[in-house]
Design an enzyme around this catalytic site. Structure first.
Site, mmCIF file in Angstrom:
data_model
loop_
_atom_site.group_PDB
_atom_site.id
_atom_site.type_symbol
_atom_site.label_atom_id
_atom_site.label_comp_id
_atom_site.label_asym_id
_atom_site.label_seq_id
_atom_site.Cartn_x
_atom_site.Cartn_y
_atom_site.Cartn_z
ATOM 1 N N ASP A 142 3.137 -9.271 -0.541
ATOM 2 C CA ASP A 142 2.321 -8.337 -1.306
ATOM 3 C C ASP A 142 2.507 -8.674 -2.783
ATOM 4 O OD1 ASP A 142 0.782 -5.974 -1.925
ATOM 5 O OD2 ASP A 142 2.684 -5.056 -2.484
ATOM 6 N N ASP A 144 6.291 -3.436 -0.220
ATOM 7 C CA ASP A 144 7.127 -2.368 -0.765
ATOM 8 C C ASP A 144 6.493 -0.993 -0.705
ATOM 9 O OD1 ASP A 144 5.203 -3.047 -2.876
ATOM 10 O OD2 ASP A 144 6.386 -1.659 -4.080
ATOM 11 N N ASP A 151 1.512 -1.067 2.416
ATOM 12 C CA ASP A 151 1.980 -2.249 3.130
ATOM 13 C C ASP A 151 2.500 -1.932 4.524
ATOM 14 O OD1 ASP A 151 1.486 -3.828 0.872
ATOM 15 O OD2 ASP A 151 3.427 -3.287 0.011
#
Length: 983
Positions: free
Chosen positions: A297, A497, A501
């Site tokens: 990410d 995080d 996600d």
């Protein structure tokens, strides 16, 4: 907990304190108690026509029982339980805490019906309903903004920290937060059709599709068990030896096969946890060993997720003045970017003035009057709306910064653009190094998935070394992209995080959450949590995972199969007895454990890190649960509160097991245990390991009946009872040492002759009746001190001080002992007073000087009296002796005179008779007497005439011949014939 209980029972059986219970060997009970689930599982699997690792264990334990090898059977069950416990510890657990995500969904909504606002449950909102959302509230539905403008925090979905401006016609999502202005939203999706509900449903589906990995022991057991049974049967048919066949079954027990996987996994998990990488399950560890694609990410993972002001470009004005004007205009704004601009100006030391007027335009920017100039700060659309055109230079700067992926804020003064500012997110310090280490570790593809714009994502990818970038993705699209990668045959590891996600983390083979800065939902949805924000920990994760898989293969190939194969051959050959077979399979299990421990590192590394392992583990736990650095007591309380909130059932279950286990107790040799249940006395427990219902249902009081206790009266010593000081019998001893403390309230007493005395004593006692002692006494020492002090006072009050100080101590001690024992029996204490010893008896220290003066004068008086009495006695005895002497002398004189008179009379009588009978003799005597008296000087010799033949008298003068005379006189008859001398 269950394997620990079984292990304790096996240890007790092995060491010998408990061998039988009710005539039944303890090992049999251990097999039944610890192995019933193994036996039941083996039967259930057989009924399903399945062969798993529990079947050979059940066969081996039953075979050992059949030939009397009870302890070997218990050991087999214990090893299997340990393997199951390790595997359960490392097995996959529920990854997603859906309640956290569900809690984000609002429960009620404010709707407008017929021009009126009212609050209704979310379930009653229909598509097309107008929903009113005030600042600070979460949106209850997906919909389109109809009226109003505001900034909306969509970080729960996109992960981007910068709020998104929403104006009429734009779409909003359920669960996002309205920050500034009020919005009127027309609902387009409600209930189960909202984006948040679809994310929850997607995670539930992923969780349901995630099946536990089949144990390798079960896979090998399909072939292993039939082969072993066939070998054992062949040995029995060939040798007709039942012991050899059972030895084959015992040595082939798959304990090492059961331990092969979990021990390696636990060691690898421990090594990774020591390095700050928390792997939640053995399944995730195995999956990490085969990873060949890593997906990152962007925001919060490769970047810090903390936006800041990047570049300040001045167009006609200096940069500092542009920043100062923008900060002044934004000083009254509540927007995140406005706060960043003001903070940047203050950090650079620029004064921020207060504008004369201020106007906030939600979704566009702000306008204010600063020192008489009209300042406009915001998006390009706002400046164009205000009639501020961009120059060619301004357009060039805007396009360059936009291509670099930065968020732009334009600053206009009056009718021209004077500068612009960019808002950027910082790249993590070790992001590029982490990507390079992953490529060196053999990762084939590295990808970025982000909800940010294309330019920003491409720019970040170029900076960290990642070329494959997918931007503008929603959470559902991220998980779909991961499935596409998996469809290409890749094993994907996803690093994220945020809440957005979570679906992607759950969809990947391995999900890695940034535990130090990530959300709780991401940490729960992930299989691996990095305890810090250091991405370079990913390479050790993959490397150690691959080593763990290699170690598992070694454990199975060399120890579980090859080593056991040699043992089976020896047992079939008759060289191994069942007992030795149990030892061989234990050696194989230990070899598996030792080989797995190599994953923890070299002994030198272990030694260096052993000292700080405990503290680091606590710090990691604190960081993982999100606790700040608090003082010890507050940190412990916060940790316990988090643990309680995390899973109350596990905590309550563990406390319940600890409570049940607390009923075990040990009675030592020479002691007795008084057992009570619900306050009622049940009996006395003898020495050994025992169990009773734990408190408050049951209570066991251990009483040391063989121990002789000591107690002090009148003083307390810290160095031991009776060890006050060697000079304790001196009256003026002050006892000022730190080991001695006087207690005057106990020691000052009055003797029978009304003298003050200071008496200290030591009492020795022991428990004679443990039941009475435990049931009637709350404090034995308190009672003993009270009754013994009373007995001492009674004895002292009845005796003079001299008896206390000198002669009567032994008698007083005996009297005190009898009185104290009488009182102890009277109170039913169950105690026996062994001895009472008076330690220090003297007048109180305060009166010792006066007491000594009086005693000295009394001694002087007594000395004078004694001297006078001695003189009187001496004179009286001397007088009595002299008187007795004179009386004896007088009596002796009288007796002497009387006896002399009697003698003289008797002699005269004899002479008279002799004269009458022979007068001649008397005349001769008288003649000789006269001669003797007349001749006093010369010697005279009388010769016997008969001896020489004639009578003659020879006179020899002084000068003449000296002759000896016989000593005896001649008989009187011879003298009769001697004639008298002439003349």
């Amino acid at each position: 907990m269950f394997p620990a209980v079984v292990a304790v029972l096996v240890l007790l059986r092995w060491l010998g304190p408990w061998k039988t219970i009710g005539g039944l060997d303890l090992s049999v009970l251990i097999v039944a108690f610890g192995g019933w689930r193994i036996f039941l599982g083996a039967v259930e699997n057989l009924l399903r026509f399945q062969i798993k690792g529990d079947l050979p264990v059940a066969i081996a334990s039953l075979a050992a029982l059949s030939i009397g090898q009870y302890l070997a059977a218990a050991e087999v069950i214990l090893i299997m339980l340990i393997g199951e416990a390790l595997e359960e510890f490392t097995s996959s657990r529920t990854q997603a805490d859906l309640r956290r995500l569900i809690s984000v969904m609002p429960r009620r909504a404010r709707v407008r019906v017929d021009g009126e606002e009212r609050e209704v449950p979310v379930e009653e909102v229909c598509v097309g309903t107008l929903v009113i959302v005030r600042p600070g509230e979460r949106l209850p539905v997906d919909g389109e903004v109809v009226e109003g403008a505001s900034d909306v925090d969509e970080s729960a979905f996109t992960g981007e920290p910068i709020p998104v401006a929403k104006t009429p016609g734009q779409e909003v999502l359920t669960g996002t937060v309205n920050l500034t202005g009020a919005l009127e939203v027309r609902a387009s999706k409600v209930g189960e059709d909202t984006t948040l509900a679809r994310i929850i449903r997607l995670m539930e589906q992923i969780e349901e599709q995630e099946a536990p990995v089949q144990r390798r022991a079960d896979r090998y057991a399909v072939y292993f068990v039939p082969v072993v049974l066939a070998i054992a049967l062949a040995v029995f048919l060939i040798t007709k030896n039942k012991v050899s066949a059972i030895s084959v079954l015992v040595v082939a027990c798959p304990c090492s096969l059961v331990l092969a996987v979990p021990t390696a996994v636990v060691a690898a998990l421990g090594r990774l946890a020591r390095d700050g990488v928390l792997v939640k399950s053995g399944v995730a560890l195995e999956a990490c060993g085969a990873i060949d694609c890593v997906v990152f990410d962007k925001t919060g993972t490769l970047t810090l997720g903390q936006p800041r002001v990047g570049e300040v470009v001045g167009l006609g004005l200096p940069e500092e003045e542009v920043l100062q004007l923008a900060a002044a205009a934004e000083s009254r704004s509540e927007h995140v970017i406005g706060r960043l601009i003001e903070t940047e100006a203050r950090q650079r030391g620029l004064p921020v003035v207060v504008p004369e007027d201020f106007e906030a335009l939600p979704g566009l920017g702000v306008r204010a009057t600063v020192k008489g100039r009209r300042v406009t700060v915001g998006r390009r659309e706002l400046l164009e709306e205000c009639g501020i055109a961009l120059s060619a230079q301004a357009l060039q700067e805007v396009e360059g910064l936009h291509a670099a992926g930065q968020t732009l804020v334009l600053v206009g003064v009056d009718t021209e653009v004077v500068g612009l500012l960019s808002v950027v997110d910082q790249v993590r310090e070790h992001a590029a190094a982490a990507v390079a280490s992953l490529r060196e570790a053999g990762v084939r593809r590295i990808v970025i998935l982000t909800g940010d714009n294309e330019n920003a994502a491409r720019n970040l990818g170029n900076r960290v070394g990642i070329n494959e970038v997918y931007a503008g993705l929603l959470p559902r699209e991220k998980s779909e992209r991961i499935r596409d990668l998996q469809a290409e045959g890749l094993r994907v590891l996803m690093v994220g995080d945020g809440v957005n996600d979570a679906p992607a983390l759950a969809a990947a083979q391995v999900g890695v959450a940034m535990g130090d800065i990530g959300t709780d939902l991401a940490a729960e949805a992930a299989d691996v949590v990095l305890m810090t924000d250091d991405l370079t920990r990913l390479e050790p994760l993959l490397r150690i995972s691959r080593r763990a898989l290699q170690t598992i293969d070694e454990n199975i190939r060399w120890f579980a199969l090859a080593f056991n194969g040699v043992g089976v051959a020896l047992a079939g050959w008759g060289k191994v007895t069942p007992v030795v077979a149990a030892v061989i399979h234990q050696i194989g299990s230990l070899a598996v454990i030792s080989n797995s421990l190599r994953l923890l590192g070299s002994p030198r590394q272990l030694g260096k890190r052993a000292a700080r392992t405990g503290g680091q583990a606590l710090r990691n736990l604190r960081e993982y649960v999100g606790l700040p650095a608090l003082p010890k007591r507050r940190a412990l309380a916060a940790l316990l509160r988090r643990v309680w909130q995390a899973d109350r059932r596990v905590l309550v279950g563990g406390l319940l097991l600890l409570w049940v286990a607390s009923g075990a107790y040990q009675i030592g040799p020479g002691d007795a245990g008084v057992v009570r249940v619900l306050g009622r006395y049940l009996g006395t427990a003898q020495p050994g390991l025992r169990y009773s219902p734990p408190w408050p249902i049951g209570r066991v009081t251990a009483v040391a009946t063989s121990r002789v206790r000591a107690l002090e009266i009148g003083f307390r010593s810290s160095g031991g009872v009776g060890l006050a000081q060697s000079a304790a019998y001196e009256w003026n001893t002050q006892h000022r040492s730190k080991s001695y403390r006087a207690v005057p309230a106990e020691s000052i007493m009055v003797s029978g002759d009304a003298n003050l005395v200071d008496v200290t004593a030591v009492v020795h006692y022991q428990v004679a009746d443990p039941v009475r002692y435990a049931l009637t006494l709350t404090s034995g020492p308190v009672l003993v001190r009270a009754i013994c002090e009373h007995a001492v006072r009674c004895a002292v009050n009845g005796a003079p001080a001299d008896d206390l100080l000198v002669s009567g101590r032994a008698r007083l001690e005996e009297a005190i002992l009898q009185e104290a024992q009488t009182l102890a029996d009277h109170y039913g204490s169950g105690l026996r007073i062994v001895r009472v010893a008076l330690q220090d008896v003297h007048p109180p220290v305060e009166v010792v000087d006066a007491y000594r003066s009086v005693s000295s004068e009394a001694e002087q008086k007594q000395r004078k009296i004694n001297e006078a009495e001695a003189y009187a006695g001496e004179q009286l005895l001397l007088g009595q002796g002299e008187s007795a002497k004179q009386r004896l002398d007088a009596a002796a004189y009288a007796v002497n005179r009387e006896r002399r008179a009697v003698g003289d009379a008797t002699r005269f009588t004899f002479r008279e008779q002799a004269y009458r009978s022979g007068p001649q003799v008397e005349r001769i005597r008288l003649h000789l007497k006269a001669v003797d008296e007349g001749l006093t000087s010369p010697r005279k010799i009388v010769l016997d005439s008969q001896a020489v033949g004639r009578r003659q008298l020879l006179y020899v003068g002084p000068e003449g011949l000296r002759l000896s005379l016989p000593q005896e006189a001649p008989p009187a008859a011879d003298l009769q014939n001697v004639p008298p001398p002439a003349g």
